[in-house]
Design a protein around this motif. Structure first.
Motif, PDB file in Angstrom:
ATOM      1  N   ALA A  44       0.820  -1.221   0.000  1.00  0.00           N
ATOM      2  CA  ALA A  44       0.000   0.000   0.000  1.00  0.00           C
ATOM      3  C   ALA A  44       0.851   1.267   0.000  1.00  0.00           C
ATOM      4  N   GLY A  45       2.160   1.107   0.145  1.00  0.00           N
ATOM      5  CA  GLY A  45       3.026   2.291   0.221  1.00  0.00           C
ATOM      6  C   GLY A  45       2.926   3.004   1.556  1.00  0.00           C
ATOM      7  N   LEU A  46       2.364   2.323   2.564  1.00  0.00           N
ATOM      8  CA  LEU A  46       2.305   2.915   3.906  1.00  0.00           C
ATOM      9  C   LEU A  46       3.677   2.836   4.581  1.00  0.00           C
ATOM     10  N   GLU A  47       4.463   1.852   4.152  1.00  0.00           N
ATOM     11  CA  GLU A  47       5.833   1.682   4.644  1.00  0.00           C
ATOM     12  C   GLU A  47       6.743   1.584   3.433  1.00  0.00           C
ATOM     13  N   ARG A  48       8.014   1.982   3.616  1.00  0.00           N
ATOM     14  CA  ARG A  48       8.989   1.829   2.523  1.00  0.00           C
ATOM     15  C   ARG A  48       9.851   0.610   2.814  1.00  0.00           C
TER      16      ARG A  48
END
Ligand code: ADP
Length: 256
Positions: free
Chosen positions: A81-85
């Motif tokens: 989700a792109g909440l974390e890299r």
């Protein structure tokens, strides 16, 4: 020959999100400062939540993440989700490497292309079901009338047309989760991510929510994490995680 090239292109163009060798390490505690290092303090331990995992998710596919608690399911969902890299590896959405986007661009991308459903619904108690569903559209600048129209439509689609002005606390768990699904769909995202979507629900409510997911996947990709056998049976494909690694994967289109 031309036919086979066309079908290869079709298959690759339907990939919505892919992760290639993604690793996520978290640090437990804080790094020592200069003084701390001079005093011989050690760097805090790291935990490898996801370890070199790869997957591709296509339109109209429901991919399930299975595995015991702590095996990295939520972290992998957050990476997709792109909440974390990721610490290492790449996550691409329709061919765009999420790492190439700024934080602001990633937020915008998430808002426009990804719907997220959580185990605990995360609805705002002070707002009606309709206002909860419409909330993501406030951020994308859609006018109030249009927001209400689209939210009402979606609530009707998930069978809650007679609950639009109810507050979350006036709804059952299954109804709240259907409100959360409607909210996740309001921007018409290409990818829906769900973390233990039936975890708080009894069997009957869980089944109604699962039927919604089947409908959701008719024209988008779905990735969900679950412990629940019935929820995982809904999936077209399963990835089993253990200690952050994918230890087993059923093939695309294969049975589990
Ligand atoms: P699951 O969803 O399968 O229960 P998680 O992805 O939540 O697994 O967690 C995987 C591992 O990563 C666990 O050991 C967990 O404690 C650790 N972890 C998850 N998030 C963080 C964080 N923000 N900081 C430190 N460790 C974390």
């Amino acid at each position: 020959m031309a036919g086979s090239v066309a079908s290869f292109d079709e298959a690759s163009s339907s990939v919505v999100v892919s992760a290639t060798d993604v690793t996520k390490r978290y640090t437990r505690g804080t790094e020592p400062g200069v003084l701390g290092r001079l005093l011989g303090r050690q760097s805090p331990p790291t935990v490898c939540a996801v370890d070199s995992a790869s997957l591709e998710v296509r339109t109209e596919e429901i991919v399930g993440l299975a595995g015991p608690s702590g095996s990295g399911k939520s972290t992998l969902l957050h990476l997709l989700a792109g909440l974390e890299r990721p610490t290492d590896g790449t996550v691409t959405f329709r061919g765009t490497d999420l790492a190439s986007l700024s934080r602001r661009e990633r937020t915008r991308h998430r808002l426009e292309h990804i719907g997220i459903v959580f185990q605990q619904f995360h609805l705002l108690d002070s707002l009606s079901a309709r206002a909860n569903v419409a909330l993501p559209l406030v951020e994308t600048g859609v006018g109030k009338r249009e927001r209400r129209r689209r939210a009402t439509d979606l609530l009707e689609r998930v069978g809650l047309g007679d609950r639009i002005t109810h507050r979350p606390r006036e709804l059952s768990g299954g109804e709240q989760q259907r409100v959360a699904i409607a909210r996740a769909l309001i921007t018409d995202p290409e990818l829906v991510i769900a973390d233990e979507p039936t975890g708080e629900l009894d069997t009957e409510a869980g089944r109604t929510v699962l039927q919604e997911f089947e409908r959701v996947a008719e024209n988008r990709a779905v990735v969900l994490a679950s412990h629940d056998r019935e929820t995982l049976e809904l999936c077209d494909r399963l990835l089993r995680l253990r200690d952050g690694s994918v230890v087993d994967q059923s093939p695309p289109g294969g049975s589990q």
